[in-house]
Design a protein around this motif. Structure first.
Motif, PDB file in Angstrom:
ATOM      1  N   THR A  11       0.840  -1.191   0.000  1.00  0.00           N
ATOM      2  CA  THR A  11       0.000   0.000   0.000  1.00  0.00           C
ATOM      3  C   THR A  11       0.876   1.242   0.000  1.00  0.00           C
ATOM      4  OG1 THR A  11      -0.155   0.069   2.407  1.00  0.00           O
ATOM      5  CG2 THR A  11      -1.895  -1.115   1.235  1.00  0.00           C
ATOM      6  N   ALA A  12       0.356   2.301  -0.575  1.00  0.00           N
ATOM      7  CA  ALA A  12       1.048   3.583  -0.591  1.00  0.00           C
ATOM      8  C   ALA A  12      -0.001   4.672  -0.485  1.00  0.00           C
ATOM      9  CB  ALA A  12       1.829   3.754  -1.892  1.00  0.00           C
ATOM     10  N   THR A  13       0.389   5.790   0.085  1.00  0.00           N
ATOM     11  CA  THR A  13      -0.480   6.951   0.094  1.00  0.00           C
ATOM     12  C   THR A  13       0.034   7.906  -0.962  1.00  0.00           C
ATOM     13  OG1 THR A  13      -0.941   6.683   2.438  1.00  0.00           O
ATOM     14  CG2 THR A  13      -1.405   8.831   1.479  1.00  0.00           C
ATOM     15  N   VAL A  14      -0.804   8.201  -1.938  1.00  0.00           N
ATOM     16  CA  VAL A  14      -0.445   9.099  -3.030  1.00  0.00           C
ATOM     17  C   VAL A  14      -1.223  10.390  -2.815  1.00  0.00           C
ATOM     18  CG1 VAL A  14      -0.488   9.427  -5.516  1.00  0.00           C
ATOM     19  CG2 VAL A  14      -0.028   7.163  -4.576  1.00  0.00           C
ATOM     20  N   LYS A  15      -0.513  11.528  -2.854  1.00  0.00           N
ATOM     21  CA  LYS A  15      -1.150  12.822  -2.624  1.00  0.00           C
ATOM     22  C   LYS A  15      -1.203  13.621  -3.916  1.00  0.00           C
ATOM     23  CE  LYS A  15       0.346  13.160   2.137  1.00  0.00           C
ATOM     24  NZ  LYS A  15       1.053  13.949   3.137  1.00  0.00           N
ATOM     25  N   PHE A  16      -2.344  14.237  -4.172  1.00  0.00           N
ATOM     26  CA  PHE A  16      -2.508  15.170  -5.267  1.00  0.00           C
ATOM     27  C   PHE A  16      -3.648  16.096  -4.925  1.00  0.00           C
ATOM     28  CE2 PHE A  16      -5.448  11.911  -6.432  1.00  0.00           C
ATOM     29  CZ  PHE A  16      -4.712  10.744  -6.376  1.00  0.00           C
ATOM     30  N   ASN A  17      -3.513  17.346  -5.326  1.00  0.00           N
ATOM     31  CA  ASN A  17      -4.495  18.388  -4.991  1.00  0.00           C
ATOM     32  C   ASN A  17      -4.802  18.438  -3.498  1.00  0.00           C
ATOM     33  OD1 ASN A  17      -4.805  19.347  -7.587  1.00  0.00           O
ATOM     34  ND2 ASN A  17      -6.514  17.999  -8.045  1.00  0.00           N
ATOM     35  N   GLY A  18      -3.781  18.174  -2.668  1.00  0.00           N
ATOM     36  CA  GLY A  18      -3.964  18.227  -1.229  1.00  0.00           C
ATOM     37  C   GLY A  18      -4.741  17.068  -0.642  1.00  0.00           C
ATOM     38  N   THR A  19      -5.063  16.078  -1.451  1.00  0.00           N
ATOM     39  CA  THR A  19      -5.821  14.918  -0.994  1.00  0.00           C
ATOM     40  C   THR A  19      -4.930  13.685  -1.005  1.00  0.00           C
ATOM     41  OG1 THR A  19      -7.833  15.845  -1.963  1.00  0.00           O
ATOM     42  CG2 THR A  19      -7.863  13.506  -1.440  1.00  0.00           C
ATOM     43  N   ALA A  20      -4.974  12.924   0.084  1.00  0.00           N
ATOM     44  CA  ALA A  20      -4.204  11.683   0.171  1.00  0.00           C
ATOM     45  C   ALA A  20      -5.118  10.512  -0.179  1.00  0.00           C
ATOM     46  CB  ALA A  20      -3.642  11.501   1.566  1.00  0.00           C
ATOM     47  N   CYS A  21      -4.673   9.683  -1.100  1.00  0.00           N
ATOM     48  CA  CYS A  21      -5.445   8.515  -1.519  1.00  0.00           C
ATOM     49  C   CYS A  21      -4.622   7.251  -1.294  1.00  0.00           C
ATOM     50  CB  CYS A  21      -5.808   8.616  -2.997  1.00  0.00           C
ATOM     51  SG  CYS A  21      -6.933   9.941  -3.391  1.00  0.00           S
ATOM     52  N   GLU A  22      -5.261   6.240  -0.750  1.00  0.00           N
ATOM     53  CA  GLU A  22      -4.597   4.948  -0.597  1.00  0.00           C
ATOM     54  C   GLU A  22      -4.472   4.286  -1.959  1.00  0.00           C
ATOM     55  OE1 GLU A  22      -3.043   3.110   1.960  1.00  0.00           O
ATOM     56  OE2 GLU A  22      -3.204   5.091   2.823  1.00  0.00           O
ATOM     57  N   THR A  23      -3.309   3.740  -2.201  1.00  0.00           N
ATOM     58  CA  THR A  23      -3.026   3.020  -3.435  1.00  0.00           C
ATOM     59  C   THR A  23      -2.642   1.602  -3.054  1.00  0.00           C
ATOM     60  OG1 THR A  23      -2.224   5.046  -4.450  1.00  0.00           O
ATOM     61  CG2 THR A  23      -1.575   2.983  -5.495  1.00  0.00           C
TER      62      THR A  23
ATOM     63  N   TYR B 101       2.049  -6.412 -11.934  1.00  0.00           N
ATOM     64  CA  TYR B 101       1.595  -5.597 -10.811  1.00  0.00           C
ATOM     65  C   TYR B 101       0.197  -5.109 -11.141  1.00  0.00           C
ATOM     66  CZ  TYR B 101       6.444  -5.413  -9.269  1.00  0.00           C
ATOM     67  OH  TYR B 101       7.702  -5.739  -8.866  1.00  0.00           O
ATOM     68  N   ILE B 102      -0.698  -5.234 -10.182  1.00  0.00           N
ATOM     69  CA  ILE B 102      -2.043  -4.713 -10.314  1.00  0.00           C
ATOM     70  C   ILE B 102      -2.132  -3.533  -9.358  1.00  0.00           C
ATOM     71  CG2 ILE B 102      -4.502  -5.190 -10.060  1.00  0.00           C
ATOM     72  CD1 ILE B 102      -3.700  -8.184 -10.600  1.00  0.00           C
ATOM     73  N   ILE B 103      -2.386  -2.360  -9.906  1.00  0.00           N
ATOM     74  CA  ILE B 103      -2.354  -1.122  -9.138  1.00  0.00           C
ATOM     75  C   ILE B 103      -3.757  -0.544  -9.102  1.00  0.00           C
ATOM     76  CG2 ILE B 103      -1.356   1.199  -9.029  1.00  0.00           C
ATOM     77  CD1 ILE B 103       1.012  -0.130 -10.707  1.00  0.00           C
ATOM     78  N   SER B 104      -4.221  -0.208  -7.899  1.00  0.00           N
ATOM     79  CA  SER B 104      -5.580   0.294  -7.736  1.00  0.00           C
ATOM     80  C   SER B 104      -5.587   1.520  -6.824  1.00  0.00           C
ATOM     81  CB  SER B 104      -6.449  -0.806  -7.132  1.00  0.00           C
ATOM     82  OG  SER B 104      -7.740  -0.333  -6.851  1.00  0.00           O
ATOM     83  N   ILE B 105      -6.341   2.538  -7.239  1.00  0.00           N
ATOM     84  CA  ILE B 105      -6.586   3.725  -6.415  1.00  0.00           C
ATOM     85  C   ILE B 105      -8.107   3.874  -6.348  1.00  0.00           C
ATOM     86  CG2 ILE B 105      -6.126   6.180  -6.051  1.00  0.00           C
ATOM     87  CD1 ILE B 105      -3.730   5.885  -7.976  1.00  0.00           C
ATOM     88  N   PRO B 106      -8.738   3.267  -5.338  1.00  0.00           N
ATOM     89  CA  PRO B 106     -10.198   3.246  -5.275  1.00  0.00           C
ATOM     90  C   PRO B 106     -10.862   4.626  -5.285  1.00  0.00           C
ATOM     91  CG  PRO B 106      -9.286   1.662  -3.750  1.00  0.00           C
ATOM     92  CD  PRO B 106      -8.132   2.472  -4.277  1.00  0.00           C
ATOM     93  N   GLU B 107     -10.270   5.624  -4.607  1.00  0.00           N
ATOM     94  CA  GLU B 107     -10.878   6.954  -4.568  1.00  0.00           C
ATOM     95  C   GLU B 107     -11.026   7.576  -5.952  1.00  0.00           C
ATOM     96  OE1 GLU B 107      -8.752   6.722  -0.532  1.00  0.00           O
ATOM     97  OE2 GLU B 107      -8.410   5.984  -2.534  1.00  0.00           O
ATOM     98  N   LEU B 108     -10.204   7.136  -6.898  1.00  0.00           N
ATOM     99  CA  LEU B 108     -10.261   7.651  -8.264  1.00  0.00           C
ATOM    100  C   LEU B 108     -10.962   6.690  -9.224  1.00  0.00           C
ATOM    101  CD1 LEU B 108      -6.621   9.040  -8.656  1.00  0.00           C
ATOM    102  CD2 LEU B 108      -8.697  10.300  -8.083  1.00  0.00           C
ATOM    103  N   SER B 109     -11.438   5.568  -8.693  1.00  0.00           N
ATOM    104  CA  SER B 109     -11.995   4.502  -9.539  1.00  0.00           C
ATOM    105  C   SER B 109     -10.990   4.128 -10.620  1.00  0.00           C
ATOM    106  CB  SER B 109     -13.316   4.938 -10.171  1.00  0.00           C
ATOM    107  OG  SER B 109     -14.271   5.185  -9.178  1.00  0.00           O
ATOM    108  N   PHE B 110      -9.722   3.987 -10.205  1.00  0.00           N
ATOM    109  CA  PHE B 110      -8.624   3.722 -11.136  1.00  0.00           C
ATOM    110  C   PHE B 110      -7.978   2.391 -10.804  1.00  0.00           C
ATOM    111  CE2 PHE B 110      -4.057   3.704 -11.932  1.00  0.00           C
ATOM    112  CZ  PHE B 110      -3.996   4.039 -13.264  1.00  0.00           C
ATOM    113  N   SER B 111      -7.717   1.613 -11.839  1.00  0.00           N
ATOM    114  CA  SER B 111      -6.909   0.408 -11.682  1.00  0.00           C
ATOM    115  C   SER B 111      -6.228   0.103 -13.003  1.00  0.00           C
ATOM    116  CB  SER B 111      -7.749  -0.788 -11.225  1.00  0.00           C
ATOM    117  OG  SER B 111      -8.677  -1.141 -12.217  1.00  0.00           O
TER     118      SER B 111
END
Length: 86
Positions: free
Chosen positions: A3-15, A24-34
């Motif tokens: 897991t990683a915390t990725v920050k953009f626009n002042g918002t931290a999202c779990e990755t 590698y399967i990479i997912s950022i649920p807050e962005l509906s991205f995988s």
């Protein structure tokens, strides 16, 4: 799973980063991205793939920052010689 915390626009999202069959399967649920990316790629190739895919939901600078954060976790957690071709 990493897991990683990725920050953009002042918002931290779990990755979330999972490894499955040389991928590698990479997912950022807050962005509906995988996405999935081959672990056989060089670090530079993997960064390029991440940036291209992240650019669909983020701007260019944020994509580059997020890509570096994700690659940093992969490097740190899996060790210096984690399968990247040099």
């Amino acid at each position: 799973m990493l897991t990683a915390t990725v920050k953009f626009n002042g918002t931290a999202c779990e990755t979330y980063i999972g490894e499955y069959k040389e991928t590698y399967i990479i997912s950022i649920p807050e962005l509906s991205f995988s996405m999935q990316v081959s672990s056989d790629l060089t670090e530079e190739e993997m960064a390029e793939e991440l940036i291209i895919h992240l650019f669909t939901v983020l701007d260019e600078d944020e994509s580059e920052e997020a890509s570096e954060a994700i690659l940093s976790v992969i490097r740190t957690e899996l060790g210096e010689n984690n399968g990247y071709k040099r």
